[in-house]
Design a protein around this motif. Structure first.
Motif, PDB file in Angstrom:
ATOM      1  N   PHE A 209     141.079 -17.356  16.349  1.00 27.55           N
ATOM      2  CA  PHE A 209     142.236 -17.037  17.181  1.00 27.55           C
ATOM      3  C   PHE A 209     142.018 -15.703  17.896  1.00 27.55           C
ATOM      4  O   PHE A 209     141.515 -14.742  17.296  1.00 27.55           O
ATOM      5  CB  PHE A 209     143.509 -16.936  16.343  1.00 27.55           C
ATOM      6  CG  PHE A 209     143.845 -18.185  15.578  1.00 27.55           C
ATOM      7  CD1 PHE A 209     144.362 -19.299  16.229  1.00 27.55           C
ATOM      8  CD2 PHE A 209     143.639 -18.257  14.209  1.00 27.55           C
ATOM      9  CE1 PHE A 209     144.660 -20.451  15.529  1.00 27.55           C
ATOM     10  CE2 PHE A 209     143.946 -19.406  13.495  1.00 27.55           C
ATOM     11  CZ  PHE A 209     144.457 -20.503  14.164  1.00 27.55           C
ATOM     12  N   TYR A 210     142.450 -15.649  19.150  1.00 30.75           N
ATOM     13  CA  TYR A 210     142.476 -14.412  19.912  1.00 30.75           C
ATOM     14  C   TYR A 210     143.943 -13.997  20.003  1.00 30.75           C
ATOM     15  O   TYR A 210     144.752 -14.692  20.611  1.00 30.75           O
ATOM     16  CB  TYR A 210     141.881 -14.622  21.306  1.00 30.75           C
ATOM     17  CG  TYR A 210     140.371 -14.688  21.302  1.00 30.75           C
ATOM     18  CD1 TYR A 210     139.611 -13.683  21.890  1.00 30.75           C
ATOM     19  CD2 TYR A 210     139.718 -15.743  20.685  1.00 30.75           C
ATOM     20  CE1 TYR A 210     138.218 -13.738  21.882  1.00 30.75           C
ATOM     21  CE2 TYR A 210     138.335 -15.807  20.663  1.00 30.75           C
ATOM     22  CZ  TYR A 210     137.586 -14.802  21.260  1.00 30.75           C
ATOM     23  OH  TYR A 210     136.217 -14.861  21.232  1.00 30.75           O
ATOM     24  N   ILE A 211     144.282 -12.868  19.371  1.00 32.52           N
ATOM     25  CA  ILE A 211     145.685 -12.487  19.221  1.00 32.52           C
ATOM     26  C   ILE A 211     145.959 -11.088  19.756  1.00 32.52           C
ATOM     27  O   ILE A 211     145.042 -10.269  19.915  1.00 32.52           O
ATOM     28  CB  ILE A 211     146.132 -12.557  17.747  1.00 32.52           C
ATOM     29  CG1 ILE A 211     145.467 -11.439  16.929  1.00 32.52           C
ATOM     30  CG2 ILE A 211     145.843 -13.920  17.136  1.00 32.52           C
ATOM     31  CD1 ILE A 211     146.110 -11.186  15.593  1.00 32.52           C
ATOM     32  N   ARG A 212     147.220 -10.844  20.029  1.00 26.84           N
ATOM     33  CA  ARG A 212     147.751  -9.498  20.259  1.00 26.84           C
ATOM     34  C   ARG A 212     149.115  -9.434  19.576  1.00 26.84           C
ATOM     35  O   ARG A 212     149.760 -10.459  19.359  1.00 26.84           O
ATOM     36  CB  ARG A 212     147.954  -9.208  21.741  1.00 26.84           C
ATOM     37  CG  ARG A 212     146.710  -9.127  22.589  1.00 26.84           C
ATOM     38  CD  ARG A 212     147.092  -8.800  24.024  1.00 26.84           C
ATOM     39  NE  ARG A 212     145.989  -8.975  24.955  1.00 26.84           N
ATOM     40  CZ  ARG A 212     146.115  -9.487  26.166  1.00 26.84           C
ATOM     41  NH1 ARG A 212     147.306  -9.877  26.592  1.00 26.84           N
ATOM     42  NH2 ARG A 212     145.065  -9.612  26.953  1.00 26.84           N
ATOM     43  N   HIS A 213     149.562  -8.220  19.305  1.00 28.63           N
ATOM     44  CA  HIS A 213     150.928  -8.015  18.852  1.00 28.63           C
ATOM     45  C   HIS A 213     151.860  -8.303  20.029  1.00 28.63           C
ATOM     46  O   HIS A 213     151.436  -8.284  21.193  1.00 28.63           O
ATOM     47  CB  HIS A 213     151.116  -6.578  18.349  1.00 28.63           C
ATOM     48  CG  HIS A 213     152.336  -6.390  17.518  1.00 28.63           C
ATOM     49  ND1 HIS A 213     153.528  -5.958  18.062  1.00 28.63           N
ATOM     50  CD2 HIS A 213     152.572  -6.591  16.197  1.00 28.63           C
ATOM     51  CE1 HIS A 213     154.437  -5.888  17.108  1.00 28.63           C
ATOM     52  NE2 HIS A 213     153.889  -6.276  15.961  1.00 28.63           N
ATOM     53  N   VAL A 214     153.137  -8.590  19.743  1.00 27.83           N
ATOM     54  CA  VAL A 214     154.078  -8.891  20.828  1.00 27.83           C
ATOM     55  C   VAL A 214     154.231  -7.729  21.808  1.00 27.83           C
ATOM     56  O   VAL A 214     154.681  -7.926  22.934  1.00 27.83           O
ATOM     57  CB  VAL A 214     155.476  -9.278  20.268  1.00 27.83           C
ATOM     58  CG1 VAL A 214     155.426 -10.632  19.597  1.00 27.83           C
ATOM     59  CG2 VAL A 214     155.993  -8.209  19.314  1.00 27.83           C
ATOM     60  N   ASP A 215     153.845  -6.529  21.390  1.00 28.62           N
ATOM     61  CA  ASP A 215     153.897  -5.389  22.312  1.00 28.62           C
ATOM     62  C   ASP A 215     152.712  -5.369  23.269  1.00 28.62           C
ATOM     63  O   ASP A 215     152.574  -4.459  24.090  1.00 28.62           O
ATOM     64  CB  ASP A 215     153.999  -4.068  21.552  1.00 28.62           C
ATOM     65  CG  ASP A 215     152.798  -3.815  20.632  1.00 28.62           C
ATOM     66  OD1 ASP A 215     151.792  -4.566  20.722  1.00 28.62           O
ATOM     67  OD2 ASP A 215     152.852  -2.877  19.821  1.00 28.62           O
TER      68      ASP A 215
END
Length: 443
Positions: free
Chosen positions: A296-302
């Motif tokens: 998975f390639y993710i970021r925080h909602v910010d």
């Protein structure tokens, strides 16, 4: 105004679901296109897992405000989905859920019901705990309609639906509800609880039960491993998931996971990432006969990737916990018999008297029949003596209680390397997302 504009965009661009049985030789391919919003991936995966479909492969892309996923699914018999009514139902469920249900933190579009009272429990796990809870409910004339119980890392959580024994309806009397809550809290406290026991009465039907269990255990910090005599040795003998995190410059955090494959694995992982406020922008899932590989390639909602070592460690711990909570180590016992008031209390008492520890349980009643599944070990987490099993079967009845599976006796499978590799690695070398157009042509 921004929220109203977002609703308008979703209505103008209604989600499109294409279900194809010709694109893949051994699975039904489901492609979902929709305007993106936080939690939409979980909503789609939840629909598929609630219908007991197994996701064998998946490709996820949600950059630029648009959500486009491809899932390869099969039924419980590893066959394609051929039933036209089932296909239509999948399509309508996903389209309605993705298009018109607002994104609600902590809830997943289940209609409320006035038929039962929902009780949520959290506390320190110990042998006989479920038996004590069931005995208290029976003494209070509460009939357990259905329930699910998880244990992990010395913690226990449960969501229990009960009715009044005399009316078969939800319990609404505030004084009686307060008594139920107080007595159950006393049971959960025990004598050596390191954390505060919790009992909560919630509106029935508002929360998806399995997602709620993840949230309860996450809030109870079950991901923080606790050493306890006899328990750690058993855990170390198990196959632990392999999880790595890597930041790609300032764009994404890449999570790669290898673990033993099992039903609802993807749901459990996406559940945890969503509730930890991370967004999956791209991903790939591939399952083999034994092992599952996920990236998975993710970021925080910010909008930021994981930025500290403490955050990295916490994400790994939480994902490990998400995978392990539903792990079904031990002996699987299935109870199928005529339901009656106090049945669950009697069954769990017999288990307790024979020194069985219930690691996980799924309780359900329908049409006057009880259909319950228990995963049990001895008090140290080891396999149960066959003589004890024979004694329990004799007490309850061989036709009512059956041994379904014993994972402790299953031969260990040799480690198999997957040939998938880092599927998205080459795609991101140029730091462009044009390559994701290839996914659309997949089906």
């Amino acid at each position: 105004m921004d929220d109203e504009f977002a609703k308008l965009i979703r209505r103008v661009n209604q989600p499109r679901v294409v279900i194809d049985n010709n694109a893949c030789e051994d699975a039904t391919v489901i492609q979902v296109d929709s305007v993106n919003k936080h939690g939409i991936l979980l909503e789609v995966v939840q629909v598929l897992t609630d219908m007991n479909l197994t996701i064998t492969k998946a490709y996820i892309s949600s950059d630029g405000g648009w959500f486009m996923d491809v899932f390869n699914v099969v039924d419980n018999d590893a066959n394609k989905i051929r039933d036209k009514e089932v296909i239509d139902y999948i399509q309508s469920r996903i389209e309605i859920g993705a298009g018109f249900v607002s994104s609600r933190r902590g809830t997943v579009g289940v209609m409320p019901s006035e038929e039962h009272t929902s009780i949520e429990l959290a506390g320190t796990d110990r042998p006989g705990l479920l038996s004590e809870v069931c005995a208290v409910l029976a003494d209070l004339h509460c009939n357990v309609v259905n329930a699910e119980i998880w244990t992990h890392n010395t913690r226990a959580a449960a969501v229990v639906h009960v009715t009044d024994d005399s009316t078969n309806c939800a319990i609404n009397d505030p004084k009686r509800l307060s008594t139920i809550k107080e007595l159950l809290r006393n049971v959960l406290k025990g004598s050596d609880d390191l954390k505060t026991a919790k009992t909560m009465l919630s509106a029935p039907g508002v929360m998806h039960r399995e997602r709620r269990l993840h949230q309860i255990m996450f809030a109870d910090r079950d991901y923080e491993r606790i050493e306890r005599a006899g328990v750690r040795a058993v855990e170390e003998g198990r196959s632990r998931p392999q999880i790595t995190l890597l930041n790609i410059e300032k764009d994404y955090t890449v999570i790669t996971m290898r673990s033993k494959d099992r039903p609802k694995l993807l749901f459990d992982i996406i559940c945890t990432l969503t509730d930890m406020q991370y967004v999956v922008f791209h991903g790939m899932i591939n399952t083999g006969r034994i092992e599952a590989y996920q990236e998975f390639y993710i970021r925080h909602v910010d909008g930021l990737p994981i930025s500290s070592e403490a955050e990295r460690v916490r994400v790994i711990q939480c994902l490990e916990a998400a995978i392990e909570r539903r792990g079904s180590e031990g002996l699987e016992l299935e109870l199928c018999t005529q339901d009656r008031f106090g049945l669950l209390s009697d069954i769990t008492r017999i288990f307790r008297e024979n020194s069985l520890c219930i690691k996980r349980a799924l309780i359900s009643t329908k049409g006057g029949k009880a259909n319950d599944t228990f995963y049990v070990t001895d008090v140290t987490g080891n396999p149960i003596d066959p003589k004890i099993i024979d004694s329990i079967l004799a007490q309850i009845g061989h036709t009512a209680l059956q041994v379904k599976h014993n994972s402790n006796l299953a031969p260990k499978q040799p480690h198999q390397e997957t040939t998938v590799g880092h599927f998205f690695g080459s795609l991101f070398k140029a730091r462009t997302f044009q390559n994701f157009k290839l996914i659309r042509s997949y089906s």
